[in-house]
Design an enzyme around this catalytic site. Structure first.
Site, short mmCIF file in Angstrom:
data_model
loop_
_atom_site.label_atom_id
_atom_site.label_comp_id
_atom_site.label_asym_id
_atom_site.label_seq_id
_atom_site.Cartn_x
_atom_site.Cartn_y
_atom_site.Cartn_z
N GLY A 25 0.84 -1.21 0.00
CA GLY A 25 0.00 0.00 0.00
C GLY A 25 0.87 1.25 0.00
N HIS A 26 1.94 1.23 0.82
CA HIS A 26 2.86 2.37 0.83
C HIS A 26 3.61 2.44 -0.51
CE1 HIS A 26 2.57 1.47 5.25
NE2 HIS A 26 2.39 2.77 5.26
#
Ligand code: PAF
Length: 285
Positions: free
Chosen positions: A37-38
């Site tokens: 996600g990052h």
């Protein structure tokens, strides 16, 4: 390898060169424990800017439960590799003493936005988030800063802070990254036991059930909620902290769907709290 800096003075110094050269600066603030996600945030920021800065700082100010701060996953080596692979130029990783060198007496608050959803259950959390984000934005002074849609209330508060305080930065929302079974990626997923991991995707499925009910023409929030909660029935009683349909900007809970809404929920599985949300109608970004 990205340059790693912990002192605020050195950070400002290092950012002078790209700024003087007219490079656009993209910034991704994180608390580490980086995952795909990052990586998505970093990839989007990398594409849109000539210089990419990230921060890794587990912000004590935003933890409403001290045990959560103590057990927050810290995966420094892995985080560095992910930043390197995503083309990060600079990582700001201060200690709490460096970022808060004296007692903090000034805070940023959005009381009406923090009164709903997660804020009802996490007193002081969004004040801690907004305060650290403003500090980080002031230090980095990026052209654009990137935040995931998974933390919808955080995103709403930061967008509003930027507007209300005339911050010279573009806040860029980035779509949630999901496991193939729909579970939104989160550092907290690492804490799920195998039986909890089996239940976890029901959170997303319950949001989908609500969105599908609206698609089918249902407008009564109690009816939509009931359908969504039925999906969560295999989870232990009391595990649903909230399931709400709210105005996407003010976050005020609604009784009827008549315009775009945010469907948001929080679920406890053992000691792990999962949150997720969907915009209705679906957003294109
Ligand atoms: O979303 C997070 O990881 C944090 O809340 C943030 C924005 C980095 C502030 O500490």
């Amino acid at each position: 390898m990205p340059e790693i800096v912990s002192q605020t003075g050195r950070l400002r110094e290092l950012l002078q060169t790209p700024r003087a050269a007219g490079a656009s600066i993209g910034f991704v603030p994180t608390m580490g424990a980086l995952h795909a996600g990052h990586a998505r945030l970093l990839e989007v920021a990398r594409r849109q800017n000539q210089f990419l800065a990230a921060s890794i700082f587990v912000n004590p100010l935003q933890f409403d439960r001290p045990e959560d701060l103590d057990t927050y996953p810290r995966t420094w080596e892995q985080d560095l590799r992910l930043c390197r692979d995503c083309g990060v130029d600079l990582i700001f990783a201060p200690t709490p003493e460096l970022l808060y060198p004296r007692q903090q007496l000034t805070f940023v608050e959005s009381p009406s936005l923090a009164a709903h959803l997660c804020g009802r259950f996490r007193p002081g959390h969004f004040r801690g988030v907004a305060t650290v984000v403003l500090k980080l934005l002031n230090l980095v002074q990026p052209n654009r800063a990137y935040f995931g849609r998974k933390d919808a209330q955080q995103l709403a508060i930061i967008r509003r802070m930027a507007l209300d305080l005339d911050l010279p930065v573009e806040i860029v929302p980035v779509p949630t990254v999901r496991e193939p079974d729909g579970l939104a990626l989160s550092s907290r997923n690492l804490r799920l036991t195998p039986p909890q991991r089996v239940l976890a995707p029901l959170l997303y499925r319950s949001l989908r059930a609500a969105a599908e009910a609206i698609d089918a023409g249902e407008t009564s929030v109690p009816v939509i909620r009931q359908r969504a909660l039925a999906v969560l029935s295999p989870c232990p009683a009391e595990s649903v902290e909230y399931f709400e349909i709210v105005d996407p900007e003010t976050l005020v809970p609604l009784d009827r769907v008549a315009a775009p809404v945010l469907i948001a929920a929080a679920l406890w599985l053992g000691a792990t709290r999962l949150i997720d949300n969907l915009s209705w109608p679906a957003t294109s970004d």
